[in-house]
Structures are given as C-alpha cells and as structure tokens.
Scaffold this active site. Structure first.
Site, short mmCIF file in Angstrom:
data_model
loop_
_atom_site.label_atom_id
_atom_site.label_comp_id
_atom_site.label_asym_id
_atom_site.label_seq_id
_atom_site.Cartn_x
_atom_site.Cartn_y
_atom_site.Cartn_z
N CYS A 49 0.83 -1.21 0.00
CA CYS A 49 0.00 0.00 0.00
C CYS A 49 0.87 1.27 0.00
CB CYS A 49 -0.93 0.00 1.21
SG CYS A 49 -2.07 1.40 1.18
N CYS A 53 -0.08 5.02 6.94
CA CYS A 53 -0.76 4.86 8.23
C CYS A 53 0.19 4.17 9.22
CB CYS A 53 -2.03 4.05 8.05
SG CYS A 53 -3.03 4.62 6.64
N CYS A 56 -0.04 0.43 10.33
CA CYS A 56 -0.44 -0.62 9.38
C CYS A 56 0.71 -1.46 8.81
CB CYS A 56 -1.23 0.00 8.24
SG CYS A 56 -1.89 -1.27 7.12
N CYS A 93 -16.50 -9.48 5.08
CA CYS A 93 -15.90 -8.18 4.80
C CYS A 93 -14.59 -8.34 4.03
CB CYS A 93 -15.63 -7.46 6.13
SG CYS A 93 -14.89 -5.84 5.87
N CYS A 124 -19.56 -6.66 2.94
CA CYS A 124 -18.92 -5.41 3.35
C CYS A 124 -17.60 -5.33 2.59
CB CYS A 124 -18.67 -5.42 4.86
SG CYS A 124 -17.82 -3.92 5.44
N CYS A 184 -20.02 1.51 7.90
CA CYS A 184 -19.24 0.90 8.99
C CYS A 184 -18.06 1.82 9.21
CB CYS A 184 -18.79 -0.50 8.57
SG CYS A 184 -17.65 -1.27 9.76
N ARG A 256 -18.45 -2.90 17.41
CA ARG A 256 -17.67 -4.14 17.20
C ARG A 256 -16.35 -4.11 17.96
NH1 ARG A 256 -17.03 -4.51 11.70
NH2 ARG A 256 -19.20 -5.17 11.68
N1 SAM Z 1 -6.76 0.35 2.84
C1 SAM Z 1 -8.08 0.69 3.24
C2 SAM Z 1 -8.12 1.88 4.16
O1 SAM Z 1 -7.19 2.06 4.94
O2 SAM Z 1 -9.07 2.62 4.10
C3 SAM Z 1 -8.84 -0.46 3.85
C4 SAM Z 1 -8.13 -1.46 4.77
S1 SAM Z 1 -7.44 -0.82 6.27
C5 SAM Z 1 -6.37 -2.13 6.78
C6 SAM Z 1 -8.82 -0.85 7.39
C7 SAM Z 1 -8.62 -0.42 8.81
O3 SAM Z 1 -7.94 -1.41 9.55
C8 SAM Z 1 -7.84 0.83 9.10
O4 SAM Z 1 -8.56 2.00 8.88
C9 SAM Z 1 -7.52 0.66 10.57
O5 SAM Z 1 -8.54 1.23 11.38
C10 SAM Z 1 -7.51 -0.86 10.77
N2 SAM Z 1 -6.15 -1.34 11.09
C11 SAM Z 1 -5.12 -1.48 10.22
N3 SAM Z 1 -4.01 -1.94 10.85
C12 SAM Z 1 -4.35 -2.07 12.16
C13 SAM Z 1 -3.62 -2.49 13.32
N4 SAM Z 1 -2.33 -2.83 13.27
N5 SAM Z 1 -4.27 -2.54 14.49
C14 SAM Z 1 -5.58 -2.18 14.58
N6 SAM Z 1 -6.31 -1.77 13.51
C15 SAM Z 1 -5.70 -1.71 12.32
C1 DTB Z 2 -11.54 -2.53 11.03
O1 DTB Z 2 -11.95 -1.54 11.67
N1 DTB Z 2 -10.66 -3.40 11.45
C2 DTB Z 2 -10.40 -4.43 10.46
C3 DTB Z 2 -11.40 -4.05 9.33
N2 DTB Z 2 -11.98 -2.83 9.81
C4 DTB Z 2 -10.92 -3.96 7.95
C5 DTB Z 2 -8.98 -4.55 10.08
C6 DTB Z 2 -8.06 -4.80 11.25
C7 DTB Z 2 -6.68 -5.01 10.71
C8 DTB Z 2 -5.70 -5.42 11.77
C9 DTB Z 2 -4.32 -5.57 11.23
C10 DTB Z 2 -4.19 -6.65 10.19
O2 DTB Z 2 -4.66 -7.79 10.38
O3 DTB Z 2 -3.51 -6.39 9.16
FE1 SF4 Z 3 -2.94 1.28 3.24
FE2 SF4 Z 3 -2.95 0.14 5.63
FE3 SF4 Z 3 -3.43 2.74 5.41
FE4 SF4 Z 3 -5.28 0.97 4.51
S1 SF4 Z 3 -4.63 1.25 6.63
S2 SF4 Z 3 -4.54 2.82 3.47
S3 SF4 Z 3 -3.91 -0.68 3.80
S4 SF4 Z 3 -1.50 1.70 4.89
#
Ligand code: SAM
Ligand code: DTB
Ligand code: SF4
Length: 309
Positions: A49, A53, A56, A93, A124, A184, A256
């Site tokens: 990506c 963030c 992430c 989802c 979703c 959501c 959730r």
């Molecule tokens: N890439 C898209 C976006 O960011 O909008 C969709 C997938 S992204 C992984 C969805 C959500 O997962 C993020 O907005 C964040 O709230 C959650 N998330 C990602 N990494 C996480 C982590 N290490 N711990 C907890 N929540 C996480």
């Molecule tokens: C949300 O709020 N949490 C989920 C889903 N929406 C997409 C993702 C959590 C991701 C946790 C880190 C991972 O497994 O990569």
């Molecule tokens: Fe990319 Fe992770 Fe940010 Fe979603 S949360 S935009 S997958 S870096």
C-alpha cells in the site's frame, strides 16, 4: 464539536461501575443484551500500500514482512466466504490495501460482491477512498456495508497518517452514505492518544448524521516494523471504558470489538460485552494478523450464554 467531546470525556471520567451501568442500560434499551453479530474478514488484496498509516503492516514503506500480493481470484474468495458462512458468520468483509480503487480495480471486486451476496451473506468492503460513482457501482452490485474508519481524533490524526487527511475520510463517508450503503466506521485506540483524544474520536463518530450502523473499535495490534511498534499499551480497563462511551453515544449502532482480541483475556472481552459491544470479527485471521480461533470464540460465547444475531 468541543461540547460533544466534553460530554464524551465526562463519560470516560465516570467511576467505572457508573459508566458500565449506564452503558448496559442504554444497550438493553436498544438491543438484545446477549446477542452478538459475527463478521469474517478476508484480505482480497494484501500489502504494497502506498499510504503511510503508522499502525499498518501493509504499507509498502514499512518493513514488516507483509509481501505485496495480487488481487485474489474469485474462486478463492468464494471458498473463504462459504467457510465463513459454514462457521456461522453473517457478514463477509473484503479488505484491500489500496489508497483507493482505480477504475480497473473495481470490476473484480464487484464480481466478488455479487457472488458473496448470492450465498446469502451480508457483504462489506473496505477499499480505501472512493471516487465519484464507485460507491454507486458497489451498491448496485449488492454491497450492504462499506467500512471506512476515521481512525482517531482530528487533532491526533496528523501524528499517525500524512498521505490523506481527515476531510478525505469524511468525504468518502459522505459518498458511501449518499449511495445508500450502510456505513461501517470506527477507529483505533492504543496509539498513544490521550483520553481527551479518545473522547474526540467517539464524538466525531457520534456526530456523523445519520450515525454509522457499525462501529469497529480496534485496539492497536502492534506489528514490528511499523512506526507505532513499541507504543505503550492501553490499559485494558481504559479500552472497556472506550467501548462503554461508544455504546452510550451511538445507541443504535453495532459496536464491534475488533482488532486486538487475540491479545485480550476473556475476562476483558466479557467486560467489553457488558459495556455494550455486540459484534466481533470472527475467524482465525483479521487481514494480515491473528484473531482468536473460531472454536475458542464459540466456547467463549457459550460460556457467556451469548447467542449470535
Ligand atoms: N486500505 C483501506 C483503508 O485504509 O481505508 C482499507 C483497509 S485498512 C487495513 C482498514 C482499517 O484497519 C484501518 O482503517 C484501521 O482502522 C484498521 N487497522 C489497520 N491496521 C491495524 C492495526 N495494526 N491494528 C488495529 N487496527 C488496524
Ligand atoms: C476494522 O476496523 N478493522 C479491520 C477491518 N476494519 C478492515 C482490520 C483490522 C486489521 C488489523 C491488522 C491486520 O490484520 O492487518
Ligand atoms: Fe494502506 Fe494500511 Fe493505510 Fe489501509 S490502513 S490505506 S492498507 S497503509
């Protein structure tokens, strides 16, 4: 907004028992107190990506060991959806590690949405920021919910993400709502934010009009290689307080208990349900990190006398 943040902060400052009692009362007014909704996640496009963030593991710029993969074939997605349904999930989802879908990215996702919906599951998707028309295309394919999180308070946001701003997120949420999709939308705690900032996140979520139908509250899953790795963990009781404040201010929403459950003792999860959480991510994996095994979750729900919605 400040008044709303003040009000949520006042909730978070209550004695723990008073806060949980209030949350439980609100919960019982609007929901069956013993019922929990089960959503299963699948990463349909993992890693690589371009965003930054700080939490992430899928951001290309952090070295976390998550590889950049292609979009999954439809058959693989369907197999996972069938397995989720057989295990008792009601919502499936699909997540993609994109800044947002390019036009060519959307077609395969629309196919997945149609096929998963045809199984009788709620659908979703969480694909990042949407451009004009994309939410409508998803809605027409049969998408029920779009997940797009505010993640944190506006004033803390800049410390976590620089490649998009808060307004971009509100703009995508507006497009999703306008297309007639269910929203959501939630956030992450345990990123080093203050109690005031947690209150501001909840105040923002509660100010969305209409309020989101689903509100995922994630506890940061710390992944080595991400900037937030090594952040001081949030006190579990503070996490429970956050759930309770969300329940009180978002009385009709499914709250959730999301990422971070694998690291959470059962007793803390039980307190979260008492505080008004009534949905979980269910299945052995979140997107790239672990989640409790389905058998373990079934045993926990059984122990608590909870049924699935
Ligand atoms: N890439 C898209 C976006 O960011 O909008 C969709 C997938 S992204 C992984 C969805 C959500 O997962 C993020 O907005 C964040 O709230 C959650 N998330 C990602 N990494 C996480 C982590 N290490 N711990 C907890 N929540 C996480
Ligand atoms: C949300 O709020 N949490 C989920 C889903 N929406 C997409 C993702 C959590 C991701 C946790 C880190 C991972 O497994 O990569
Ligand atoms: Fe990319 Fe992770 Fe940010 Fe979603 S949360 S935009 S997958 S870096």
């Amino acid at each position: 907004m400040h008044n709303k943040t003040d009000a949520v902060e006042a909730l978070l400052n209550l004695p723990f028992n008073d806060l949980l009692y209030r949350a439980q009362c609100v919960h019982r007014e609007h929901f069956d107190a013993n019922s929990v909704q089960l959503s299963t996640l699948l990463s349909i496009k993992t890693g690589g990506c371009p965003e930054d963030c700080g939490y992430c593991p899928q951001a290309a710029r952090f070295h976390t060991g998550v590889e950049n993969e292609d979009v999954l074939p439809l058959a693989t997605v369907l197999e996972a959806a069938r397995a989720a349904q057989a295990n008792g999930a009601t919502r499936f989802c699909m997540g993609a590690a994109w800044r947002g879908p390019k036009e060519k990215d959307l077609a395969p996702v629309l196919e997945m949405v149609r096929a998963v919906r045809a199984l009788g599951l709620e659908t979703c998707a969480t694909l990042g920021m949407l451009r004009a028309g994309q939410a409508e295309q998803l809605q027409q394919a049969g998408l029920d919910y779009y997940n797009h999180n505010l993640d944190t308070a506006p004033e803390f946001y800049g410390a976590i993400i620089s490649t998009r701003d808060y307004e971009d997120r509100l703009d995508t949420l507006e497009k999703v709502r306008h297309a007639g999709l269910h929203v959501c939308c939630g956030g992450i705690v345990g990123m080093g934010e203050s109690r005031r900032e947690r209150a501001a996140l909840i105040a923002q979520l509660a100010s969305l009009d209409p309020q989101p139908e689903s509100v995922p509250i994630n506890n940061l899953v710390q992944v080595e290689g991400t900037p937030l790795y090594g952040t001081e963990a949030l006190d579990p009781l503070e996490f429970v307080r956050t759930i309770a404040a969300a329940r009180i201010t978002l009385p009709h929403s499914r709250i959730r208990l999301s990422a971070g459950r694998e690291q959470m003792p059962e007793a803390v999860q039980a307190l979260c349900f008492l505080a008004g959480a009534n949905s979980i991510f269910y299945g052995d994996k979140l997107l790239t990190t672990g989640n409790p095994e389905t058998q373990r979750d079934r045993a926990l729900l059984e122990k608590l006398g909870m049924c699935t919605a």
